[in-house]
Write a protein that holds these residues in place. Structure first.
Motif, PDB file in Angstrom:
ATOM      1  N   LEU A   1      -2.708  37.394  39.167  1.00  0.00           N
ATOM      2  CA  LEU A   1      -2.461  38.690  39.782  1.00  0.00           C
ATOM      3  C   LEU A   1      -1.390  38.560  40.850  1.00  0.00           C
ATOM      4  O   LEU A   1      -1.149  37.484  41.379  1.00  0.00           O
ATOM      5  N   THR A   2      -0.750  39.677  41.141  1.00  0.00           N
ATOM      6  CA  THR A   2       0.246  39.741  42.202  1.00  0.00           C
ATOM      7  C   THR A   2      -0.472  39.945  43.527  1.00  0.00           C
ATOM      8  O   THR A   2      -1.386  40.760  43.617  1.00  0.00           O
ATOM      9  N   ALA A   3      -0.050  39.191  44.542  1.00  0.00           N
ATOM     10  CA  ALA A   3      -0.661  39.305  45.867  1.00  0.00           C
ATOM     11  C   ALA A   3       0.415  39.139  46.932  1.00  0.00           C
ATOM     12  O   ALA A   3       1.312  38.314  46.788  1.00  0.00           O
ATOM     13  N   SER A   4       0.320  39.923  47.989  1.00  0.00           N
ATOM     14  CA  SER A   4       1.241  39.761  49.119  1.00  0.00           C
ATOM     15  C   SER A   4       0.509  39.255  50.355  1.00  0.00           C
ATOM     16  O   SER A   4       1.119  39.053  51.393  1.00  0.00           O
ATOM     17  N   SER A   5      -0.784  39.037  50.228  1.00  0.00           N
ATOM     18  CA  SER A   5      -1.585  38.566  51.368  1.00  0.00           C
ATOM     19  C   SER A   5      -1.690  37.048  51.337  1.00  0.00           C
ATOM     20  O   SER A   5      -2.713  36.486  50.994  1.00  0.00           O
ATOM     21  N   PHE A   6      -0.613  36.376  51.692  1.00  0.00           N
ATOM     22  CA  PHE A   6      -0.531  34.918  51.654  1.00  0.00           C
ATOM     23  C   PHE A   6      -0.009  34.424  52.994  1.00  0.00           C
ATOM     24  O   PHE A   6       0.862  35.049  53.594  1.00  0.00           O
ATOM     25  N   ASN A   7      -0.557  33.292  53.462  1.00  0.00           N
ATOM     26  CA  ASN A   7      -0.119  32.761  54.745  1.00  0.00           C
ATOM     27  C   ASN A   7      -0.478  31.288  54.843  1.00  0.00           C
ATOM     28  O   ASN A   7      -1.412  30.821  54.199  1.00  0.00           O
ATOM     29  N   SER A   8       0.256  30.583  55.695  1.00  0.00           N
ATOM     30  CA  SER A   8      -0.100  29.193  55.990  1.00  0.00           C
ATOM     31  C   SER A   8      -1.228  29.191  57.010  1.00  0.00           C
ATOM     32  O   SER A   8      -1.376  30.119  57.806  1.00  0.00           O
ATOM     33  N   VAL A   9      -2.037  28.135  56.981  1.00  0.00           N
ATOM     34  CA  VAL A   9      -3.150  27.987  57.918  1.00  0.00           C
ATOM     35  C   VAL A   9      -2.987  26.722  58.748  1.00  0.00           C
ATOM     36  O   VAL A   9      -3.109  26.747  59.963  1.00  0.00           O
TER      37      VAL A   9
END
Length: 186
Positions: A47-55
């Motif tokens: 799926l397409t997602a824009s809620s991505f980030n480094s931790v």
């Protein structure tokens, strides 16, 4: 599933509508990703997602979130591994394909199996192959934290960006100043 301790027991009611909240969130420009995994019968899902980030750098951790109502939510929650693909501007059509409902997103698409069998798509600006480390249920989404076991990237790739309901690409403004490039915590 891990559930963090809330900071307050009962938040006050919101003074804005869900639409106002979505519109305000849309002002934050993000990259566009496709997250892939293998289903219980071995079928590829994504799926397409824009809620991505480094931790974290040590250990290498990233996060992304998924609405509980998404049909593949339980599949991702139960997967041992998934792959996060940061898309290039040339992959706009792929972003739209993986955002559609009721279609075979992998039909006619070349891919290879990564860690845990997670499908790896060709041509992404970066790929993070992750072990499904932990999940946090918050509101109507689950936050997935992945431990990156492998990563790769394409030099000089132009990322696909999303802002205010539209796709964009980068417009370089120049390098960071020496002061801004130096992390505050060092």
């Amino acid at each position: 599933m891990t559930r963090p301790t809330p900071l307050s027991s009962s938040p006050p009611p919101a003074a804005f509508s869900a639409r106002e909240f979505r519109d305000a969130l849309g002002m934050f420009a993000t990259g566009v990703t496709i997250v892939t995994a293998r289903g219980p019968a071995g079928e590829p899902v994504g799926l397409t997602a824009s809620s991505f980030n480094s931790v974290s750098l040590h250990p290498p951790l990233v996060l992304w979130s998924l609405a509980h109502q998404t049909s593949s939510h339980d599949l991702f929650a139960g997967s041992t591994h998934y792959a996060i693909h940061v898309l290039t501007v040339e992959q706009r059509e792929l972003a739209e394909r993986f955002a559609r409902r009721g279609v075979d997103r992998f039909a006619g698409l070349a891919w290879s199996a990564g860690l845990g069998g997670a499908p790896l798509l060709e041509g992404a600006a970066a790929v993070f192959q992750c072990r499904n480390r932990s999940r946090y249920v918050e509101g109507d989404h689950t936050i997935f934290v992945g431990q990156v076991e492998r990563c790769s990237h394409l030099e000089h790739a132009s990322p696909l960006l999303y802002h205010g309901g539209m796709f964009y690409t980068e417009h370089p403004l120049g390098a960071l100043s020496d002061e801004a490039a130096r992390p505050l915590h060092k």
